[in-house]
Every structure is written in structure tokens, then in C-alpha cells.
Design an enzyme around this catalytic site. Structure first.
Site, mmCIF file in Angstrom:
data_model
loop_
_atom_site.group_PDB
_atom_site.id
_atom_site.type_symbol
_atom_site.label_atom_id
_atom_site.label_comp_id
_atom_site.label_asym_id
_atom_site.label_seq_id
_atom_site.Cartn_x
_atom_site.Cartn_y
_atom_site.Cartn_z
ATOM 1 N N HIS A 135 17.930 18.030 13.349
ATOM 2 C CA HIS A 135 17.729 17.601 11.960
ATOM 3 C C HIS A 135 18.541 18.423 10.966
ATOM 4 C CE1 HIS A 135 14.684 14.801 13.100
ATOM 5 N NE2 HIS A 135 13.824 15.718 13.499
ATOM 6 N N ASP A 147 15.462 12.213 21.571
ATOM 7 C CA ASP A 147 14.289 12.655 20.837
ATOM 8 C C ASP A 147 13.698 11.473 20.079
ATOM 9 O OD1 ASP A 147 12.894 13.873 18.329
ATOM 10 O OD2 ASP A 147 13.279 15.645 19.563
ATOM 11 N N HIS A 173 12.541 11.379 17.180
ATOM 12 C CA HIS A 173 12.985 11.404 15.792
ATOM 13 C C HIS A 173 14.512 11.327 15.738
ATOM 14 C CE1 HIS A 173 9.108 13.612 15.910
ATOM 15 N NE2 HIS A 173 8.872 12.929 14.807
ATOM 16 N N ASP A 220 9.320 14.133 22.768
ATOM 17 C CA ASP A 220 8.208 13.709 21.926
ATOM 18 C C ASP A 220 8.026 12.198 21.892
ATOM 19 O OD1 ASP A 220 10.665 13.801 20.691
ATOM 20 O OD2 ASP A 220 9.989 14.892 18.923
#
Length: 307
Positions: A124, A161, A163, A244
Site C-alpha cells: 500500500h 493479497d 486488498h 487475507d
């Protein structure tokens, strides 16, 4: 196969209640050490400020590395979930350094694969902003090192991931030497990663709805992203390995299982074998249910060891 971790990565302490806790990394290291006691852990050097600044602005690097604290329990909040503690700078530099050393190992040494069990995660973090638990973008630092030091012209970054890796995309969206491919749940933090965001044609975002499950996830990779990855003919495959998306993870709802991550890892290893002389470096990103994280990392590493 090379395994990388560093004790400094346990000293990044964002505080009680933060899901990105040292226990995540300890669970991963303990699980791998128990499963393969014969495998040796490599402790990487810290990345240098100059190496990190290949992808990050000087003001962000100064914030992470030069912030001062009153005592061992002091913290500095960059945002609600992204926190600096007295051990964060050393942790962030060793996490980035692991990726650099892993790239060097697969490019010039006997290893073909590497897994970096490090934290804080990275995907991120943009050039100018730490966010989403991430301080420095470890996978981006690794990719830029492969390009600048090893002269590679085609580096693929695969991000599974749950996200979207907004920072990685932003850093390389105008760099034709890097192909960025991502599946991620949408809507979900950070709210980026639309299918229409394609960079200069080097970004492939494939958002997945909540409750998607194994079939659609595997179908998206096998029918779309893996063919594009093969067409790119990467000289190195880098993996932002976030687990995740597992059905037990508290921060998302994609409903995947450990078998899905094992399947995709096998597919990525096959691409690396086909085009990159087997060279694949995987770096830990998310995963916030410790049991699920252990299970997923074990199958991921097992494939990297034996595929």
C-alpha cells in the site's frame, strides 16, 4: 530455496488492537521452522536509504527513518492504522533488505526461489505516503533493484493479497519494464484497483466481489491473468503474498482456502520455470487470522520448495 527473516521485523509495534501485530510474523517463522527444521533462515542486511529512495520520496523516507520517540512505548500515528514505533525504522529497512538480498540470490546464486517472512508489509505504500499498515513498499524496492542492478527489462509483480496494492501500481503504472497483476476484493480498502485502471497497458486489475470463492478466483487467474503473465515473458516473478483472502480472515470476505493459494503458487512457479529460469521471490503481505496464515504460508512455501 532461500528463506529470509530478521528479528528486527518483530520490533515494529503498532500497538494493542492493531491487526498487523508481531504475532503474525512469529506465527509464520515458527510454522516454517517446525515444518522444515533442516532449512536455514537467512538474516538480511538493512536496505540503505538510497535503495529505498529508488521508489520513495525523501520526505517519506525521512519520516520513517528519522522520527524520534520519547521512550520505548511511544508511537507516532501516520494514519488510523499505520503507526511508527521506536523499532519501526529498523524493521522497515530489514524488510526491504530481505527483498533485495532475495533478488540477488535468485539472480546470481544457486537459489531459484525465495520467501521473505518480513513485516511491516509494503504494497500500500506509495512513493510519497505510508498507509494501510505499510511503511516502505518492499516489493517495489525489490523490483527496482532487479531493474537497476541486474539490468532486467521485464519484471512481473503478482499480487494476490485481498486488498489492492495501490502503492505498487502507482509506483510502476508508467514503467513498461514492470507488469503488475492483481486480484483483490472490491469494494474494500483502499478503494482502488478498478479494472479500467491499466497504467500504460502494464497494469491488470481484476476486482472480485465479496463471497467470490475458489471457482471465480481460479477462473480469473487461469483464463485471464496467467495467460497475460506468460505473454509478458517475465525474467523475474515477484509475488506480493497476502493470505487475507482466506475465509477465516477478519478483514475481508473472499472465501478462499489454503488450497487456492497452493494452486496459484504452482501456476506462478511454472511461469517462472518457463520464462525466468525458475526465478521467483515471494514477500509476505497480509493475513490476519493466525491459524489461516500458518496454513497458507506452509502450502505456499511447500510449493516453492518442491515445484
Amino acid at each position: 530455496m532461500r528463506l529470509y527473516t530478521h528479528p528486527a521485523c518483530l520490533d515494529h509495534r503498532p500497538g494493542p488492537g492493531n491487526p498487523e501485530a508481531p504475532a503474525r510474523l512469529q506465527a509464520v517463522v515458527d510454522a516454517i521452522s517446525t515444518q522444515w527444521p533442516e532449512e536455514r533462515w537467512n538474516h538480511p542486511r538493512a536496505a540503505t536509504r538510497a535503495e529505498v529512495m529508488r521508489v520513495h520520496r525523501a520526505d517519506l523516507v525521512a519520516l520513517v527513518l528519522d522520527s524520534r520517540f520519547q521512550d520505548a512505548h511511544d508511537t507516532l500515528h501516520i494514519d488510523a492504522e499505520t503507526v511508527l514505533s521506536p523499532g519501526s525504522a529498523d524493521a522497515a529497512l530489514h524488510a526491504a533488505g530481505a527483498g533485495i538480498e532475495a533478488v540477488d540470490a535468485v539472480m546470481g546464486g544457486p537459489a531459484r526461489r525465495a520467501f521473505c517472512a518480513v513485516r511491516p508489509p509494503g504494497h500500500h505504500a506509495t512513493a510519497a505516503q505510508a498507509m494501510g499498515f505499510c511503511l516502505f513498499n518492499n516489493i517495489a524496492v525489490s523490483a527496482e533493484h532487479a531493474i537497476e542492478v541486474h539490468g532486467l527489462a521485464r519484471v512481473a509483480i503478482v499480487d494476490f493479497d485481498v486488498h489492492h496494492g495501490n502503492g505498487t501500481e502507482a509506483i510502476f503504472a508508467s514503467d513498461a519494464r514492470v507488469l503488475y497483476l492483481s486480484t483483490h476484493q472490491s469494494p474494500l480498502f483502499p478503494g482502488t484497483g478498478a479494472a479500467g485502471d491499466v497504467g500504460i497497458g502494464n497494469v491488470l486489475n481484476r476486482p472480485l466481489a465479496p463471497q467470490t470463492g475458489s471457482g471465480a478466483f481460479r477462473g480469473m487467474w487461469s483464463g485471464d491473468l496467467l495467460p497475460a503473465l506468460n505473454a509478458f515473458r517475465p525474467q523475474l516473478v515477484l509475488v506480493s503474498a497476502g493470505f487475507d483472502g482466506h475465509r477465516r480472515d477478519p478483514l475481508a470476505d473472499l472465501q478462499l482456502d489454503a488450497d487456492d493459494f497452493a494452486w496459484l503458487t504452482r501456476e506462478l512457479a511454472a511461469v517462472a520455470d518457463r520464462h525466468a529460469e525458475g526465478r521467483l521471490v515471494s514477500m509476505l503481505e497480509g493475513g490476519y487470522d493466525l491459524q489461516a496464515l500458518r496454513e497458507c504460508v506452509l502450502v505456499h512455501v511447500d510449493v516453492l520448495l518442491h515445484a
